[in-house]
Scaffold this motif. Structure first.
Motif, short mmCIF file in Angstrom:
data_model
loop_
_atom_site.label_atom_id
_atom_site.label_comp_id
_atom_site.label_asym_id
_atom_site.label_seq_id
_atom_site.Cartn_x
_atom_site.Cartn_y
_atom_site.Cartn_z
N CYS A 11 0.85 -1.19 0.00
CA CYS A 11 0.00 0.00 0.00
C CYS A 11 0.89 1.24 0.00
O CYS A 11 1.82 1.33 0.80
N PRO A 12 0.65 2.23 -0.87
CA PRO A 12 1.49 3.44 -0.90
C PRO A 12 1.46 4.25 0.38
O PRO A 12 2.34 5.07 0.61
N HIS A 53 -5.41 3.28 -8.88
CA HIS A 53 -4.51 2.94 -7.77
C HIS A 53 -5.31 2.33 -6.62
O HIS A 53 -6.45 2.75 -6.36
N SER A 54 -4.70 1.41 -5.93
CA SER A 54 -5.35 0.71 -4.82
C SER A 54 -4.69 1.08 -3.51
O SER A 54 -3.49 1.37 -3.44
N TYR A 55 -5.53 1.03 -2.42
CA TYR A 55 -5.07 1.34 -1.07
C TYR A 55 -5.78 0.42 -0.11
O TYR A 55 -6.85 -0.14 -0.39
N LEU A 101 -10.43 14.74 -0.96
CA LEU A 101 -9.46 13.65 -0.94
C LEU A 101 -8.88 13.47 -2.33
O LEU A 101 -9.61 13.40 -3.32
N ARG A 102 -7.56 13.45 -2.40
CA ARG A 102 -6.86 13.20 -3.65
C ARG A 102 -6.01 11.95 -3.51
O ARG A 102 -5.52 11.61 -2.43
N CYS A 103 -5.82 11.26 -4.64
CA CYS A 103 -5.00 10.04 -4.64
C CYS A 103 -3.57 10.40 -4.25
O CYS A 103 -2.98 11.29 -4.88
N ARG A 150 -2.44 12.17 -7.42
CA ARG A 150 -3.02 13.44 -6.99
C ARG A 150 -4.33 13.77 -7.72
O ARG A 150 -4.77 14.92 -7.74
N GLN A 151 -5.03 12.77 -8.28
CA GLN A 151 -6.34 13.01 -8.86
C GLN A 151 -7.39 13.04 -7.75
O GLN A 151 -7.27 12.34 -6.73
#
Length: 488
Positions: free
Chosen positions: A16-17, A33-35, A51-53, A57-58
């Motif tokens: 997870c990033p 992207h997954s979290y 909330l942004r990725c 950053r989307q």
């Protein structure tokens, strides 16, 4: 198809990033992207704006919940080992402790590094820290093993040294017993004293080595215990290992490296008593028992240099002013003013004395029967000649290689010579006092062939060194004292 990605590499790609741990309940955002579900929930709770990725950053649509990434969850479930414990969680954010803060030296979660008290601190993934600390632990264990090897080598040297000391002591004690057997009950007290001295000296050496051996063995045991402790510590789980590592690595009881480098110092058995001197320690009481009776020697005119004059039954030699008319034969000295005794020795023990009186220059000793008598005499054991002498009335020296100055007290008028052929020893004594012979020098050699006593009267120096040398008669020592030297 063949797999080209190893399991550790695959595990890195399934992290997870945010928490940098393997996905737990992965959710996939619209950007692809997954979290972890818990990471997204915690992140959204702590952000006031949209909330942004965290990766691209989307913007994330907050009105709808991200769908679960079922395929990714199944892959992770298939790769997870049975019984693999769940990582412990952060007490503040309830997220897995996936990072290690290098500044504060503690385990943190991903949110602690992004939002908490560890913002802007250098952080490292737990797996990297674990690998780094494991390498340090392996280095410590290797260092301990090297130190243990040094201790083992030291112990081997100490054991060998101890064995050699004991063996040399046994041999020397055997020599003492053999010599004292000839003296019987008259020297029981002297024998006991000598043996006790050797025993005390040996006990002191052995005690010193035993103490070093005990210290070295204790060090080896401590090193082995430290190695076991570190090896057991290496089996701890990731978190416990990291929590305890620094306190363990800095513990004072862990032996330091190179503690015994250069510690070994060999001890030699030096009793301060030569084997040839054992009998001489009781010389005052047992003179006739210690040495054989003086040899009834005479000089051989056939070997005398033409300048030498023999008299008194060929027992006295003197350097004259004019050369005598004598046949030139192989056994005669033609350069050095020397003469040999008529008898030689090829075995046994022999003692004789030579009166040198007040001569300023003289030399005496033994020579091999095969040594050259033509030209200048090579005065060295390498050429079969063993001599001591006096030069210019001041310097006593032994003709070894190199020559050895002799610290002779006074000016002896009588020199005693003791030859032990089988033992390979020729000893010179100050024999002025028959009840107190004083050793001057001992040659050690492997005698071969017949040896002859030799006298070198030296050049007369225009009469200043014309006094004779005398082979003492076989009646034994005692008739000549330094207070009343014989007028030659």
């Amino acid at each position: 198809m063949a797999w080209q990605v190893s399991l550790p590499e695959l595990e890195d790609r399934l992290q997870c990033p945010i928490c940098l741990e393997v996905f737990k309940e992965p959710l996939m955002l619209r950007c692809g992207h997954s979290y972890c579900k818990g990471c997204l929930v915690s992140l959204s709770c702590h952000l006031d704006a949209e909330l942004r990725c965290p990766v691209c950053r989307q913007a994330v649509d907050g009105s709808s919940s991200p769908p679960p990434n079922v395929s990714l969850a199944r892959v992770i479930e298939a790769l997870r080992l049975p019984g693999d414990p769940e990582p412990k969680v952060c007490v503040h954010h309830r997220n897995p402790l996936s990072l290690f803060c290098e500044k504060d030296q503690e385990l943190i979660c991903g949110l602690c590094g992004l939002l908490g008290s560890h913002q802007h601190h250098p952080v490292t993934p737990v797996s990297t820290v674990y690998s780094r600390m494991k390498e340090k632990l392996a280095a410590l264990i290797s260092e301990l093993k090297q130190e243990q090897k040094k201790v083992d080598e030291l112990i081997a040297k100490l054991v060998n040294n101890r064995t050699r000391i004991v063996n040399e002591s046994d041999v020397f004690s055997w020599v003492i017993r053999r010599e004292f057997q000839e003296l019987h009950h008259l020297v029981d007290e002297e024998k006991a004293r000598c043996l006790e001295g050797i025993g005390g000296h040996t006990r002191g050496l052995v005690a010193s080595l035993d103490m070093q051996l005990e210290q070295a063995q204790g060090t080896r045991e401590r090193l082995a215990q430290a190695e076991c402790v570190l090896e057991e510590f290496g089996n701890e789980g990731h978190h416990e290992f990291i929590r305890k590592f620094h306190s363990m690595a800095s513990r004072a009881e862990l032996p330091q490296a190179r503690t015994l480098e250069g510690a070994f110092s060999p001890i030699s058995f030096k009793p301060g008593l030569h084997q040839a001197d054992i009998k001489l320690t009781v010389w005052k009481r047992l003179f006739q028992k210690v040495l054989p009776a003086p040899e009834p020697l005479k000089l051989d005119p056939a070997t005398a240099h033409p300048l030498l004059e023999l008299s008194k039954g060929n027992t006295v030699v003197q350097c004259g002013l004019l050369a005598q008319r004598r046949a030139s034969q192989p056994e005669r000295f033609d350069y050095s003013t020397c003469v040999l005794a008529s008898r030689g020795f090829s075995c046994g023990r022999h003692y004789w004395e030579v009166v040198v009186g007040s001569k300023s220059d003289w030399r005496l000793g033994v020579i091999k029967g095969t040594a050259s008598r033509k030209g200048k005499l090579n005065r060295s054991p390498e050429h079969g000649v063993w001599l001591i002498g006096l030069k210019e009335g001041r310097v006593y020296e032994a003709f070894a290689c190199p020559r050895v100055p002799l610290p002779v007290a006074g000016h002896p008028h009588r020199i005693g010579l003791y030859l032990h052929y089988e033992q390979g020893e020729l000893t010179f004594f100050d024999a002025d006092r028959p009840d107190d012979l004083r050793p001057l020098y001992t040659f050690q050699a492997d005698f071969q062939g017949k040896l002859y006593p030799i006298l070198d009267a030296c050049w007369h120096e225009r009469g200043s060194n014309s006094l004779p040398m005398v082979l003492s008669p076989p009646s034994g020592p005692g008739h000549l004292s330094p207070e009343q030297p014989t007028k030659l």
